[in-house]
Write an enzyme that holds these catalytic residues in place. Structure first.
Site, mmCIF file in Angstrom:
data_model
loop_
_atom_site.group_PDB
_atom_site.id
_atom_site.type_symbol
_atom_site.label_atom_id
_atom_site.label_comp_id
_atom_site.label_asym_id
_atom_site.label_seq_id
_atom_site.Cartn_x
_atom_site.Cartn_y
_atom_site.Cartn_z
ATOM 1 N N LYS A 1 42.163 47.295 39.689
ATOM 2 C CA LYS A 1 40.774 47.626 38.923
ATOM 3 C C LYS A 1 39.752 48.957 40.351
ATOM 4 O O LYS A 1 38.841 47.823 40.354
ATOM 5 C CB LYS A 1 40.104 46.091 38.819
ATOM 6 C CG LYS A 1 40.623 46.011 37.372
ATOM 7 C CD LYS A 1 40.019 44.293 37.391
ATOM 8 C CE LYS A 1 38.225 43.995 36.678
ATOM 9 N NZ LYS A 1 38.828 44.575 35.635
ATOM 10 N N VAL A 2 40.432 49.710 40.129
ATOM 11 C CA VAL A 2 39.798 51.061 40.084
ATOM 12 C C VAL A 2 38.196 51.493 40.370
ATOM 13 O O VAL A 2 38.204 51.929 38.587
ATOM 14 C CB VAL A 2 40.740 51.855 40.801
ATOM 15 C CG1 VAL A 2 39.980 52.739 41.782
ATOM 16 C CG2 VAL A 2 41.962 51.188 41.498
#
Length: 325
Positions: free
Chosen positions: A172-173
């Protein structure tokens, strides 16, 4: 780092303290700030999670699958060489303490963010992951169920989900969510509620912030991780509940847009969205155009589990307790 604190429409609930865990301390939310030179702001080099806490059947508050969320946060952080500084167990403890200090008595949403902060002495300017300091912030705010349980209308986006060889899509960048924002903006401009993104092979990847499930010829199907999707915690929860409570196995294989057109049911899963039926895709009704029986059964089961009504899944719940405990 900001957040809204709002009650559900028509609700009368006591005020909660706007606090954050920032730089190792609990501080008023307005003090949890970062400078414009922050590396994560400049280059999208941060990772995050969304975690829900639910009011339980006994009136208390409990975090749902917080440990699993924090394990994923730590995996995402390793991808960007971010040292969070705490393990999953301690992150869960910090989250419970934050919720206690806010005085929360309603459903809450927790947003941890680990990010690259500033260049270390001797590090030249530029896009990089080494020679940059790390930071962690966590805030929480009131959030009830916001998805339309009667079903939503979605579009198939013209924007494609990036390949894992291009972007680490299983992490989850923060920077990667530009892709999601473009897709949902396009969909809403066309009058839809959300967007489903296809991957580079033209197969279903995921919705803007949710995983996709479909009932196709009586089988529950969701795309595999090789479809360039984020492995959702709610996705895993639904697969488990379908098998345990409804005796329905989930098939993990590619879904084409033609499969969605032929599906009897389609629904999305995510921490924020929970379980939301899709009743129309690209102007075509899904099945009879109303939430299907499996979607409805899973929604009911999920609600009972997250609120502690099913004792078999207590291990997924972390009681918050009160400030005096």
């Amino acid at each position: 780092m900001t957040s809204a604190v709002a009650a559900e429409p028509g609700a009368t609930t006591p005020a909660i303290a706007a606090l954050a865990y920032h730089d190792g301390q609990f501080v008023p939310l307005e003090q949890a700030q970062v400078p414009v030179s922050t590396q994560a702001l400049q280059y999208g080099t941060g990772v995050f999670e969304g975690i829900r806490a639910y009011v339980q059947a006994d009136g208390g508050l409990a975090v749902f699958r917080g440990h699993d969320h924090y394990l994923r946060l730590l995996r995402s952080a390793r991808t960007l060489r971010i040292d969070v500084g705490l393990d999953a167990e301690h992150l869960c403890e910090v989250t419970a303490e934050l919720l206690r200090r806010t005085g929360a008595t309603t459903d809450m949403y927790v947003r941890p963010l680990a990010y690259k902060r500033a260049l270390l002495p001797g590090t030249p300017p530029g896009v990089q992951l080494t020679g940059v300091s790390d930071a962690l912030s966590i805030n929480a705010f009131r959030m009830g169920s916001y998805s339309d349980r009667g079903g939503i209308r979605v579009a198939i986006s013209s924007w494609r989900r990036p390949q894992s060889a291009v972007l680490p899509v299983r992490a989850k960048v923060t920077g990667g969510y530009v892709n999601n924002a473009l897709a949902v903006d396009e969909a809403r401009a066309a009058g839809y509620d959300d967007a489903i993104l296809l991957n580079s092979r033209g197969q279903v990847a995921e919705a803007s912030t949710s995983n996709v499930f479909a009932v196709v010829r009586g089988r529950l199907v969701t795309p595999p991780v090789t479809a360039d999707l984020l492995e959702g915690i709610t996705r895993d929860t639904v697969v488990t509940l379908a098998a345990d409570l409804l005796d329905v196995d989930t098939a993990f294989h590619d879904l084409g847009r033609d499969d969605l057109c032929d599906a009897e049911e389609v629904f999305l899963t995510g921490t924020g969205a929970e379980i939301v039926p899709v009743t129309e895709i690209g102007g075509r009704p899904v099945g009879d155009g109303v939430p299907g029986p499996l979607t409805t059964a899973l929604t009911t089961a999920y609600s009972e589990v997250v609120r502690g009504k099913d004792q078999r899944y207590q291990h997924w719940l972390q009681p918050v307790g009160s400030a005096t405990d």
